[in-house]
Design a protein around this motif. Structure first.
Motif, PDB file in Angstrom:
ATOM      1  N   GLU A  27      18.823  -1.768   6.257  1.00  0.00           N
ATOM      2  CA  GLU A  27      19.362  -2.994   5.667  1.00  0.00           C
ATOM      3  C   GLU A  27      20.448  -3.621   6.537  1.00  0.00           C
ATOM      4  OE1 GLU A  27      20.668  -1.746   1.819  1.00  0.00           O
ATOM      5  OE2 GLU A  27      18.631  -1.271   1.140  1.00  0.00           O
ATOM      6  N   GLY A  28      20.769  -2.951   7.654  1.00  0.00           N
ATOM      7  CA  GLY A  28      21.773  -3.490   8.560  1.00  0.00           C
ATOM      8  C   GLY A  28      23.195  -3.159   8.168  1.00  0.00           C
ATOM      9  N   CYS A  29      23.367  -2.168   7.337  1.00  0.00           N
ATOM     10  CA  CYS A  29      24.710  -1.786   6.890  1.00  0.00           C
ATOM     11  C   CYS A  29      25.532  -1.246   8.062  1.00  0.00           C
ATOM     12  CB  CYS A  29      24.599  -0.720   5.797  1.00  0.00           C
ATOM     13  SG  CYS A  29      26.179  -0.078   5.225  1.00  0.00           S
ATOM     14  N   ASP A  30      26.795  -1.630   8.127  1.00  0.00           N
ATOM     15  CA  ASP A  30      27.712  -1.110   9.137  1.00  0.00           C
ATOM     16  C   ASP A  30      28.116   0.300   8.723  1.00  0.00           C
ATOM     17  OD1 ASP A  30      29.702  -0.471  10.900  1.00  0.00           O
ATOM     18  OD2 ASP A  30      30.862  -2.304  10.606  1.00  0.00           O
ATOM     19  N   ILE A  31      27.682   1.291   9.506  1.00  0.00           N
ATOM     20  CA  ILE A  31      27.953   2.673   9.118  1.00  0.00           C
ATOM     21  C   ILE A  31      29.433   3.016   9.174  1.00  0.00           C
ATOM     22  CG2 ILE A  31      25.669   3.536   9.707  1.00  0.00           C
ATOM     23  CD1 ILE A  31      26.864   4.586  12.307  1.00  0.00           C
ATOM     24  N   ASN A  32      30.220   2.169   9.851  1.00  0.00           N
ATOM     25  CA  ASN A  32      31.658   2.418   9.882  1.00  0.00           C
ATOM     26  C   ASN A  32      32.292   2.203   8.505  1.00  0.00           C
ATOM     27  OD1 ASN A  32      32.219   2.901  12.830  1.00  0.00           O
ATOM     28  ND2 ASN A  32      31.209   0.929  12.957  1.00  0.00           N
ATOM     29  N   THR A  33      31.730   1.285   7.741  1.00  0.00           N
ATOM     30  CA  THR A  33      32.289   0.992   6.417  1.00  0.00           C
ATOM     31  C   THR A  33      31.560   1.747   5.309  1.00  0.00           C
ATOM     32  OG1 THR A  33      30.854  -0.946   6.126  1.00  0.00           O
ATOM     33  CG2 THR A  33      32.990  -1.296   7.200  1.00  0.00           C
ATOM     34  N   LEU A  34      30.458   2.382   5.653  1.00  0.00           N
ATOM     35  CA  LEU A  34      29.703   3.151   4.669  1.00  0.00           C
ATOM     36  C   LEU A  34      30.523   4.341   4.185  1.00  0.00           C
ATOM     37  CD1 LEU A  34      26.834   3.205   3.388  1.00  0.00           C
ATOM     38  CD2 LEU A  34      26.189   4.803   5.205  1.00  0.00           C
ATOM     39  N   LYS A  35      30.538   4.562   2.878  1.00  0.00           N
ATOM     40  CA  LYS A  35      31.296   5.660   2.280  1.00  0.00           C
ATOM     41  C   LYS A  35      30.341   6.690   1.677  1.00  0.00           C
ATOM     42  CE  LYS A  35      35.262   2.740   1.035  1.00  0.00           C
ATOM     43  NZ  LYS A  35      34.721   1.510   1.680  1.00  0.00           N
ATOM     44  N   VAL A  36      30.862   7.907   1.514  1.00  0.00           N
ATOM     45  CA  VAL A  36      30.074   8.956   0.876  1.00  0.00           C
ATOM     46  C   VAL A  36      29.633   8.498  -0.508  1.00  0.00           C
ATOM     47  CG1 VAL A  36      30.122  11.295  -0.072  1.00  0.00           C
ATOM     48  CG2 VAL A  36      31.123  10.846   2.183  1.00  0.00           C
ATOM     49  N   ALA A  37      30.514   7.814  -1.223  1.00  0.00           N
ATOM     50  CA  ALA A  37      30.185   7.331  -2.566  1.00  0.00           C
ATOM     51  C   ALA A  37      29.031   6.330  -2.537  1.00  0.00           C
ATOM     52  CB  ALA A  37      31.414   6.698  -3.205  1.00  0.00           C
ATOM     53  N   ASP A  38      28.937   5.537  -1.461  1.00  0.00           N
ATOM     54  CA  ASP A  38      27.818   4.600  -1.326  1.00  0.00           C
ATOM     55  C   ASP A  38      26.502   5.363  -1.197  1.00  0.00           C
ATOM     56  OD1 ASP A  38      29.585   2.402  -1.280  1.00  0.00           O
ATOM     57  OD2 ASP A  38      29.865   2.599   0.896  1.00  0.00           O
ATOM     58  N   ILE A  39      26.543   6.420  -0.387  1.00  0.00           N
ATOM     59  CA  ILE A  39      25.328   7.214  -0.159  1.00  0.00           C
ATOM     60  C   ILE A  39      24.893   7.920  -1.434  1.00  0.00           C
ATOM     61  CG2 ILE A  39      24.356   9.172   1.121  1.00  0.00           C
ATOM     62  CD1 ILE A  39      26.325   8.419   3.415  1.00  0.00           C
ATOM     63  N   THR A  40      25.837   8.570  -2.085  1.00  0.00           N
ATOM     64  CA  THR A  40      25.470   9.308  -3.303  1.00  0.00           C
ATOM     65  C   THR A  40      25.092   8.360  -4.435  1.00  0.00           C
ATOM     66  OG1 THR A  40      27.820   9.452  -3.903  1.00  0.00           O
ATOM     67  CG2 THR A  40      26.848  11.341  -2.737  1.00  0.00           C
ATOM     68  N   GLY A  41      25.732   7.195  -4.473  1.00  0.00           N
ATOM     69  CA  GLY A  41      25.374   6.220  -5.496  1.00  0.00           C
ATOM     70  C   GLY A  41      23.942   5.753  -5.331  1.00  0.00           C
ATOM     71  N   ARG A  42      23.554   5.451  -4.088  1.00  0.00           N
ATOM     72  CA  ARG A  42      22.173   5.043  -3.816  1.00  0.00           C
ATOM     73  C   ARG A  42      21.199   6.182  -4.098  1.00  0.00           C
ATOM     74  NH1 ARG A  42      19.554   1.267  -0.297  1.00  0.00           N
ATOM     75  NH2 ARG A  42      21.366  -0.075  -0.733  1.00  0.00           N
ATOM     76  N   ALA A  43      21.654   7.407  -3.837  1.00  0.00           N
ATOM     77  CA  ALA A  43      20.799   8.581  -4.042  1.00  0.00           C
ATOM     78  C   ALA A  43      20.695   8.984  -5.510  1.00  0.00           C
ATOM     79  CB  ALA A  43      21.324   9.760  -3.235  1.00  0.00           C
ATOM     80  N   GLY A  44      21.578   8.429  -6.345  1.00  0.00           N
ATOM     81  CA  GLY A  44      21.542   8.747  -7.774  1.00  0.00           C
ATOM     82  C   GLY A  44      22.130  10.096  -8.116  1.00  0.00           C
ATOM     83  N   ILE A  45      23.106  10.537  -7.330  1.00  0.00           N
ATOM     84  CA  ILE A  45      23.762  11.817  -7.605  1.00  0.00           C
ATOM     85  C   ILE A  45      25.274  11.599  -7.565  1.00  0.00           C
ATOM     86  CG2 ILE A  45      21.872  13.199  -6.683  1.00  0.00           C
ATOM     87  CD1 ILE A  45      23.426  13.503  -4.101  1.00  0.00           C
TER      88      ILE A  45
END
Length: 209
Positions: A27-45
């Motif tokens: 999706e072109g997300c800047d991995i520098n601003t990506l947070k663990v909470a973003d990843i887990t939120g998308r993953a549903g955990i």
């Protein structure tokens, strides 16, 4: 958590995090601003679940990329070990590159990030390199060696130095890969894919014959 297990036998929760990372990258997300909470939120955990498996965001991202590298290597192993000629194996690897560059899969995620001008933080690069050395380099070399051995059996390859064999295959296939990346970016290329495929094959014969 055992790094080998995270790459070679991840749980469903870990797989969900890997898929989330890949979706963000595509999706072109800047991995520098990506947070663990973003990843887990998308993953549903829950966010805390991530730290049951990983110590940092960088480790999650590196592991996700390497997991898909591993999936790609499994497909390449089928090509390298099948009953095909040396030329057929080289062509099928290039078919594989065509498919995965177009679909932005597996081994090409990290390269996609670099080529699309992401500012890759040093700690992510370091983590990726550390884990790649442990989890992927051996498989990559085995695939190349298997393809080259077919050329040896056919009398096409006489080079005996293992380093030179591997370097030749990697560099020539990298030429084709860079061409496919450029084509996907709609760059002006005075070059047809079929011509370059033959060019790569003939160069391998020159370098290793």
């Amino acid at each position: 958590m055992d790094e080998q297990k995270l790459i070679h036998d991840p749980s469903q929760k870990v797989l969900a995090m890997y898929q989330a990372v890949i979706e963000f990258i595509n999706e072109g997300c800047d991995i520098n601003t990506l947070k663990v909470a973003d990843i887990t939120g998308r993953a549903g955990i829950g966010k805390g679940t991530a730290y049951e498996y990983f110590s940092s965001k960088e480790e999650i991202i590196s592991s996700a990329i390497l997991y898909y590298v591993k999936v790609c290597f499994e497909k390449l192993q089928v090509i390298s070990t099948g009953g095909r000629t040396f030329q057929q194996k080289i062509n099928e690897v290039m078919d594989f590159i065509d498919e995965h560059v177009k679909e932005k899969q597996g081994v090409f995620f990290l390269i996609k990030m670099v080529l699309e001008s992401y500012e890759i933080p040093k700690n992510l690069k370091d983590e990726y390199e550390r884990m790649k050395h442990q989890c992927c380099d051996k498989e990559k070399n085995e695939i190349i060696d298997c393809i080259v051995e077919e050329g040896v059996r056919e009398g096409l390859i006489r080079e005996e130095n293992v380093f030179l064999r591997r370097a030749a295959v990697e560099t020539q296939l990298s030429v084709y890969f860079m061409y496919r990346i450029a084509a996907e970016k709609k760059m002006e290329l005075d070059l047809e894919a079929d011509f370059l495929r033959e060019y790569v094959y003939q160069n391998l014969l020159k370098l290793l014959g």
